[in-house]
Design an enzyme around this catalytic site. Structure first.
Site, PDB file in Angstrom:
ATOM      1  N   LYS A  10     -10.423 -45.437  20.572  1.00  0.00           N
ATOM      2  CA  LYS A  10      -9.228 -45.680  21.722  1.00  0.00           C
ATOM      3  C   LYS A  10      -8.210 -46.605  21.380  1.00  0.00           C
ATOM      4  O   LYS A  10      -8.361 -47.625  20.561  1.00  0.00           O
ATOM      5  CB  LYS A  10      -9.934 -46.000  23.036  1.00  0.00           C
ATOM      6  CG  LYS A  10     -11.084 -45.219  23.498  1.00  0.00           C
ATOM      7  CD  LYS A  10     -11.781 -45.284  24.932  1.00  0.00           C
ATOM      8  CE  LYS A  10     -12.874 -44.365  25.371  1.00  0.00           C
ATOM      9  NZ  LYS A  10     -12.944 -44.503  26.706  1.00  0.00           N
ATOM     10  N   TYR A  50     -10.324 -34.933  29.829  1.00  0.00           N
ATOM     11  CA  TYR A  50     -10.948 -35.785  30.790  1.00  0.00           C
ATOM     12  C   TYR A  50     -11.168 -34.973  32.012  1.00  0.00           C
ATOM     13  O   TYR A  50     -11.643 -35.708  33.178  1.00  0.00           O
ATOM     14  CB  TYR A  50     -10.694 -37.260  30.930  1.00  0.00           C
ATOM     15  CG  TYR A  50     -11.320 -38.066  29.802  1.00  0.00           C
ATOM     16  CD1 TYR A  50     -12.446 -38.506  29.636  1.00  0.00           C
ATOM     17  CD2 TYR A  50     -10.160 -38.581  28.996  1.00  0.00           C
ATOM     18  CE1 TYR A  50     -12.784 -39.368  28.689  1.00  0.00           C
ATOM     19  CE2 TYR A  50     -10.337 -39.833  28.185  1.00  0.00           C
ATOM     20  CZ  TYR A  50     -11.917 -40.052  27.776  1.00  0.00           C
ATOM     21  OH  TYR A  50     -12.216 -41.022  26.795  1.00  0.00           O
ATOM     22  N   PHE A  58     -11.163 -43.471  38.982  1.00  0.00           N
ATOM     23  CA  PHE A  58     -10.353 -44.355  37.816  1.00  0.00           C
ATOM     24  C   PHE A  58      -9.545 -42.983  36.939  1.00  0.00           C
ATOM     25  O   PHE A  58      -9.237 -43.451  35.805  1.00  0.00           O
ATOM     26  CB  PHE A  58     -11.183 -44.977  37.048  1.00  0.00           C
ATOM     27  CG  PHE A  58     -12.727 -44.205  36.509  1.00  0.00           C
ATOM     28  CD1 PHE A  58     -12.680 -43.118  35.604  1.00  0.00           C
ATOM     29  CD2 PHE A  58     -13.752 -44.071  37.300  1.00  0.00           C
ATOM     30  CE1 PHE A  58     -13.483 -42.496  34.987  1.00  0.00           C
ATOM     31  CE2 PHE A  58     -14.869 -43.457  36.838  1.00  0.00           C
ATOM     32  CZ  PHE A  58     -14.762 -42.591  35.533  1.00  0.00           C
ATOM     33  N   ARG A  86     -24.343 -42.957  20.223  1.00  0.00           N
ATOM     34  CA  ARG A  86     -24.220 -43.427  21.717  1.00  0.00           C
ATOM     35  C   ARG A  86     -25.013 -44.973  21.520  1.00  0.00           C
ATOM     36  O   ARG A  86     -24.318 -45.967  22.065  1.00  0.00           O
ATOM     37  CB  ARG A  86     -24.974 -42.781  22.801  1.00  0.00           C
ATOM     38  CG  ARG A  86     -24.334 -41.636  22.943  1.00  0.00           C
ATOM     39  CD  ARG A  86     -24.662 -40.722  24.098  1.00  0.00           C
ATOM     40  NE  ARG A  86     -24.463 -41.138  25.363  1.00  0.00           N
ATOM     41  CZ  ARG A  86     -23.655 -41.316  26.172  1.00  0.00           C
ATOM     42  NH1 ARG A  86     -22.438 -40.809  25.882  1.00  0.00           N
ATOM     43  NH2 ARG A  86     -23.599 -41.839  27.456  1.00  0.00           N
ATOM     44  N   THR A  92     -21.130 -47.957  28.067  1.00  0.00           N
ATOM     45  CA  THR A  92     -19.867 -48.056  28.745  1.00  0.00           C
ATOM     46  C   THR A  92     -19.186 -49.158  29.160  1.00  0.00           C
ATOM     47  O   THR A  92     -17.982 -49.469  28.618  1.00  0.00           O
ATOM     48  CB  THR A  92     -19.665 -46.753  29.853  1.00  0.00           C
ATOM     49  OG1 THR A  92     -20.353 -45.711  29.492  1.00  0.00           O
ATOM     50  CG2 THR A  92     -18.271 -46.549  30.190  1.00  0.00           C
ATOM     51  N   ARG A 103     -19.265 -51.752  21.457  1.00  0.00           N
ATOM     52  CA  ARG A 103     -18.548 -51.946  22.639  1.00  0.00           C
ATOM     53  C   ARG A 103     -18.880 -53.540  22.862  1.00  0.00           C
ATOM     54  O   ARG A 103     -17.980 -54.294  23.532  1.00  0.00           O
ATOM     55  CB  ARG A 103     -18.992 -51.236  23.937  1.00  0.00           C
ATOM     56  CG  ARG A 103     -18.125 -49.716  23.817  1.00  0.00           C
ATOM     57  CD  ARG A 103     -19.006 -49.040  24.640  1.00  0.00           C
ATOM     58  NE  ARG A 103     -18.288 -47.571  24.801  1.00  0.00           N
ATOM     59  CZ  ARG A 103     -18.656 -46.571  25.267  1.00  0.00           C
ATOM     60  NH1 ARG A 103     -20.018 -46.365  25.564  1.00  0.00           N
ATOM     61  NH2 ARG A 103     -17.700 -45.321  25.422  1.00  0.00           N
ATOM     62  N   ASN A 113     -12.711 -49.568  26.236  1.00  0.00           N
ATOM     63  CA  ASN A 113     -14.037 -49.790  25.940  1.00  0.00           C
ATOM     64  C   ASN A 113     -13.948 -49.343  24.528  1.00  0.00           C
ATOM     65  O   ASN A 113     -15.185 -48.969  24.146  1.00  0.00           O
ATOM     66  CB  ASN A 113     -14.895 -49.292  26.769  1.00  0.00           C
ATOM     67  CG  ASN A 113     -14.721 -47.875  26.972  1.00  0.00           C
ATOM     68  OD1 ASN A 113     -14.046 -47.377  26.614  1.00  0.00           O
ATOM     69  ND2 ASN A 113     -15.843 -47.257  27.567  1.00  0.00           N
ATOM     70  N   HIS A 116     -15.354 -43.588  22.587  1.00  0.00           N
ATOM     71  CA  HIS A 116     -15.885 -42.786  23.116  1.00  0.00           C
ATOM     72  C   HIS A 116     -16.911 -41.900  22.392  1.00  0.00           C
ATOM     73  O   HIS A 116     -16.509 -41.539  21.220  1.00  0.00           O
ATOM     74  CB  HIS A 116     -14.920 -41.581  23.890  1.00  0.00           C
ATOM     75  CG  HIS A 116     -15.451 -40.341  24.502  1.00  0.00           C
ATOM     76  ND1 HIS A 116     -15.883 -40.209  25.682  1.00  0.00           N
ATOM     77  CD2 HIS A 116     -15.636 -39.194  23.736  1.00  0.00           C
ATOM     78  CE1 HIS A 116     -16.519 -38.971  25.745  1.00  0.00           C
ATOM     79  NE2 HIS A 116     -16.171 -38.404  24.681  1.00  0.00           N
ATOM     80  N   GLU A 127     -15.868 -30.903  23.161  1.00  0.00           N
ATOM     81  CA  GLU A 127     -14.833 -31.865  22.611  1.00  0.00           C
ATOM     82  C   GLU A 127     -14.444 -31.627  21.242  1.00  0.00           C
ATOM     83  O   GLU A 127     -13.261 -31.862  21.154  1.00  0.00           O
ATOM     84  CB  GLU A 127     -15.595 -33.173  22.812  1.00  0.00           C
ATOM     85  CG  GLU A 127     -15.830 -33.687  24.314  1.00  0.00           C
ATOM     86  CD  GLU A 127     -16.538 -34.803  24.661  1.00  0.00           C
ATOM     87  OE1 GLU A 127     -16.672 -35.075  25.916  1.00  0.00           O
ATOM     88  OE2 GLU A 127     -17.134 -35.641  23.832  1.00  0.00           O
TER      89      GLU A 127
HETATM   90  P1  CMP Z   1     -15.538 -42.422  28.012  1.00  0.00           P
HETATM   91  O1  CMP Z   1     -16.953 -42.271  27.342  1.00  0.00           O
HETATM   92  O2  CMP Z   1     -14.509 -42.268  27.496  1.00  0.00           O
HETATM   93  O3  CMP Z   1     -15.533 -41.503  29.400  1.00  0.00           O
HETATM   94  C1  CMP Z   1     -15.171 -41.696  30.539  1.00  0.00           C
HETATM   95  C2  CMP Z   1     -14.199 -43.023  30.415  1.00  0.00           C
HETATM   96  O4  CMP Z   1     -13.904 -43.396  31.917  1.00  0.00           O
HETATM   97  C3  CMP Z   1     -15.335 -44.048  30.168  1.00  0.00           C
HETATM   98  O5  CMP Z   1     -15.671 -44.094  28.676  1.00  0.00           O
HETATM   99  C4  CMP Z   1     -14.663 -45.278  30.547  1.00  0.00           C
HETATM  100  O6  CMP Z   1     -13.795 -46.105  29.649  1.00  0.00           O
HETATM  101  C5  CMP Z   1     -13.895 -44.984  31.712  1.00  0.00           C
HETATM  102  N1  CMP Z   1     -14.196 -45.587  33.169  1.00  0.00           N
HETATM  103  C6  CMP Z   1     -15.567 -45.475  33.603  1.00  0.00           C
HETATM  104  N2  CMP Z   1     -15.573 -45.965  34.594  1.00  0.00           N
HETATM  105  C7  CMP Z   1     -14.481 -46.789  34.829  1.00  0.00           C
HETATM  106  C8  CMP Z   1     -13.838 -47.528  35.850  1.00  0.00           C
HETATM  107  N3  CMP Z   1     -14.633 -47.919  36.833  1.00  0.00           N
HETATM  108  N4  CMP Z   1     -12.512 -48.089  35.582  1.00  0.00           N
HETATM  109  C9  CMP Z   1     -11.789 -47.581  34.455  1.00  0.00           C
HETATM  110  N5  CMP Z   1     -12.266 -46.742  33.722  1.00  0.00           N
HETATM  111  C10 CMP Z   1     -13.455 -46.287  33.697  1.00  0.00           C
END
Ligand code: CMP
Length: 139
Positions: A10, A50, A58, A86, A92, A103, A113, A116, A127
């Site tokens: 990211k 997404y 979010f 994973r 996450t 992470r 984070n 993905h 994807e």
């Molecule tokens: P990802 O695996 O890319 O899939 C969805 C993303 O949403 C997740 O990783 C996080 O980076 C993001 N995400 C999840 N929860 C939150 C949150 N509470 N605030 C902001 N981003 C979020």
């Protein structure tokens, strides 16, 4: 079984010049990079990618962040690639990620984070197809 999964490095991580360090974690875990490119996605592309999260609070923040800088999109191949990726990524929320995971070591917050990874075979397939054509994947 040998699987393929989709991975993204990211914008927070590309900005901090962590691409190589993250790919090293993936390769060291036995995952093979069979497709890779750097993209600067538009807000519309982030929203489409997404779309499953469009009702979440979010969604706006997530898609703004994902279109704020370069991302490295990749296809990873290996034994149980989806679960293995994973595991190497960690939870996450970096505050909950196990020590030694990508992470835990490189992510700054739940939104920024670092990486993905697909969560299941069906999403991996979707994807991968979102970002790559067949000829771009070289196993
Ligand atoms: P990802 O695996 O890319 O899939 C969805 C993303 O949403 C997740 O990783 C996080 O980076 C993001 N995400 C999840 N929860 C939150 C949150 N509470 N605030 C902001 N981003 C979020």
């Amino acid at each position: 079984a040998i699987e393929r999964t989709f991975s993204m490095i990211k914008p927070d991580a590309t900005k901090r010049n962590l691409t190589g360090k993250i790919v090293d974690r993936l390769e060291s875990a036995g995952l093979r990079v069979v497709a890779s490119k750097r993209v600067y996605m538009s807000k519309a592309q982030a929203e489409a990618f997404y779309a499953v999260h469009r009702e979440r609070p979010f969604y706006g923040e997530l898609t703004a962040f994902m279109s704020s800088g370069p991302t490295v999109v990749q296809v990873l191949e290996g034994e149980d690639a989806i679960a293995k990726n994973r595991e190497v990524m960690g939870a996450t929320n970096p505050a909950e990620a196990a020590p030694g995971t990508i992470r835990a070591d490189f992510a700054q917050s739940i939104g920024e984070n670092a990486v993905h990874g697909s969560d299941a075979p069906e999403t991996a397939k979707e994807e991968i197809a979102f970002w790559f054509s067949g000829v771009e994947i070289v196993g």
